[in-house]
Design an enzyme around this catalytic site. Structure first.
Site, PDB file in Angstrom:
ATOM      1  N   GLY A 132       0.824  -1.204   0.000  1.00  0.00           N
ATOM      2  CA  GLY A 132       0.000   0.000   0.000  1.00  0.00           C
ATOM      3  C   GLY A 132       0.853   1.247   0.000  1.00  0.00           C
ATOM      4  N   GLU A 170       5.628   4.451   0.953  1.00  0.00           N
ATOM      5  CA  GLU A 170       5.028   3.139   0.756  1.00  0.00           C
ATOM      6  C   GLU A 170       4.893   2.381   2.079  1.00  0.00           C
ATOM      7  OE1 GLU A 170       6.610   2.106  -3.737  1.00  0.00           O
ATOM      8  OE2 GLU A 170       7.843   1.514  -2.024  1.00  0.00           O
ATOM      9  N   ASP A 179      -8.960  11.306  13.920  1.00  0.00           N
ATOM     10  CA  ASP A 179      -9.203  10.744  12.588  1.00  0.00           C
ATOM     11  C   ASP A 179      -9.699   9.306  12.686  1.00  0.00           C
ATOM     12  OD1 ASP A 179      -9.347  10.663   9.849  1.00  0.00           O
ATOM     13  OD2 ASP A 179      -7.204  10.353   9.530  1.00  0.00           O
TER      14      ASP A 179
END
EC number: 2.7.10.1
Length: 500
Positions: free
Chosen positions: A194, A200, A312
């Site tokens: 991902g 990365e 979040d």
């Protein structure tokens, strides 16, 4: 654990007292006056600070003493203020006194010895006090600093508190304090799985001496980073390294001396919760879904108890392992998103980017992030889980979402959602933040639902007619809020969230 034992010894009728400090649960005091009544008080000091002094305990020394060089009057203190006064050589003195034909003459013979012993005892006590003061002053630069650092993390004994790494003058200090440095030879990157905000995300292997080789997730800092980006990237490790809970992602360590800079965490086989649910649409029972929600709530309760505000919380930031255990992750990243970020999930608000669909109205309007605003976000996560990864508010724009929430519209229950769960969602979405439940209450409520499975069998009955009668013409559509699959296409253009 005991760190310091303080004793105050005072002669009855005198204002002057002696203080003795020991590093163990017992202390020995020598050189006391013969035939004198003393009062002693004890207190202990631990990491949490000083305790109270005990009630005064009186004891008296014998009239006769031996030379200091051979024996002395002693006092030992042990736990629970046990006091034992021992005098050596007393028996022999008494025998000599009894054998004397002239008791007054014997007392006169002993008088110089008594005076000399008392004087020597006083000198010994003064010497002990001087030595104790010098030792304590020397230790304060080391041990006292250690106590202070420990106490910074405790508001009361056993209650650890989160420390913001940005309060450190040098952010690298926080990384070294909360995250373990891993040698590059211990890490092997296998494949990219991902991408994150800073680079990365890879799967790899971690092999350390004396430990079994394990699969890990490895976050990389992309090349060409600025020092500011490096600081923000490593701050997540400084945050994660302070947590230890089965429903919070575990930090293995960091690699700050290599290129690229790496953060190593435990590997979660099923990835992000939202995509995992979409891949397994309809495959889990309500009980399994509630179990996932319970795990997330437990992790958030732990973070809230540590005074950490996530900001979040969303299904995309919850990871799932092979046993369906959910763990809260992605700490502090939302605050670092730049205004030029292309991620449509986050919208600029008062100088920063925030995820509108998951954020409480007071946090959107005033950037007032609290544990209560995390509870609002948790309610959205509940909706995501029960709808198997459906996007909150569907394809409504962020502006339309803000307008709808401001007008007291709320998301309707997902298809086949138990009524008690949707009611809990609505409680999380109360506009007045002080009226929302706390995470501890949410965990208790979900535990009650899991113990009483019958409560989860009563489903909400939502009909398109009911929604239309609420009024309004907000755009948007839904896929799972209505049970009749044949009417979905017609209702996608006309159904609205629930108004409260």
């Amino acid at each position: 654990p005991l760190l310091v034992l303080d004793l105050i010894i005072q002669e009855r009728g005198e204002s002057f007292s002696h203080t003795v400090t020991a590093q163990h649960t017992s202390a020995k005091v020598e050189g006391l006056k013969a035939g004198t009544v003393y009062s002693v008080q004890v207190r202990a000091r631990t990491v949490a600070g000083y305790g109270r002094y005990s009630n005064p305990v009186d004891f008296s020394t014998s009239l006769y003493v031996c030379p200091v060089s051979s024996s002395s009057t002693s006092m030992h203190l042990r736990r629970r203020e046990e006091l034992t006064t021992t005098t050596t050589g007393l028996k022999s003195r008494e025998e000599r006194f009894q054998k004397s034909d002239d008791p007054e003459r014997s007392v006169q013979d002993l008088l110089p010895l008594i005076v000399g012993s008392a004087s020597a005892g006083f000198v010994v006590i003064l010497a002990m006090i001087v030595i104790a003061v010098v030792c304590l002053r020397r230790q304060r630069t080391g041990s006292e600093l250690e106590y202070t650092e420990k106490l910074q993390q405790y508001v009361s004994p056993g209650v650890k508190v989160y420390i913001d790494p940005f309060t450190y003058e040098d952010p690298n200090e926080a990384v070294h304090e909360f995250a373990r440095e891993i040698d590059i030879s211990c890490v092997k990157i296998e494949e990219v799985i991902g991408a994150g905000e800073f680079g990365e995300v890879c799967r790899g292997r971690l092999k350390q001496a004396g430990r079994k080789e394990t699969t890990v997730a490895i976050k990389t800092l992309k090349a060409g980073y600025t020092e500011h980006q490096r600081r923000d990237f490593l701050s997540e490790a400084s945050i994660m390294g302070q947590f230890d809970h089965p429903n919070v992602i575990h930090l293995e360590g960091v690699l700050t001396r290599s290129c690229p800079v790496l953060i190593v965490t435990e590997f979660m086989e099923n990835g992000a919760l939202d995509s995992f649910l979409r891949l397994n649409d309809g495959r889990f029972t309500v009980t399994q879904l509630v179990g996932m929600l319970r795990g997330i709530a437990a992790g958030m309760k732990y973070l809230s108890d540590m005074n950490y505000v996530h900001r979040d919380l969303a299904a995309r930031n919850v990871l799932v392992n092979s046993n369906l255990v959910c763990k809260v992750s992605d700490f502090g990243l939302s605050r670092f998103l730049d205004d030029n970020s292309s991620d449509p999930t986050y919208t600029s608000s008062l100088g920063g980017k925030i995820p509108i669909r998951w954020t409480a109205p007071e946090a959107i309007a005033f950037r007032k992030f609290t544990s209560a605003s995390d509870v609002w976000s948790y309610g959205i996560v509940m909706w995501e889980v029960m709808s198997f990864g459906e996007r909150p508010y569907w394809d409504m724009s962020n502006q339309d979402v803000m307008n709808a929430v401001e007008q007291d519209y709320r998301l309707p229950p997902p298809m086949d959602c138990p009524a008690v769960l949707h009611q809990l969602m609505l409680e999380c979405w109360v506009k007045e933040r002080n009226m929302r439940p706390r995470f501890g209450q949410i965990v208790s409520t979900l535990d009650k639902f899991l113990r009483n499975a019958a409560s989860l069998k009563v489903l909400t009955s939502t009909h398109s007619g009911d929604l239309c009668r609420i009024g309004g013409t907000l755009p948007g559509h839904q896929r799972k809020s209505i049970g009749d699959a044949q009417d979905i296409k017609q209702q996608m253009s006309q159904t609205l969230p629930i108004r409260v």
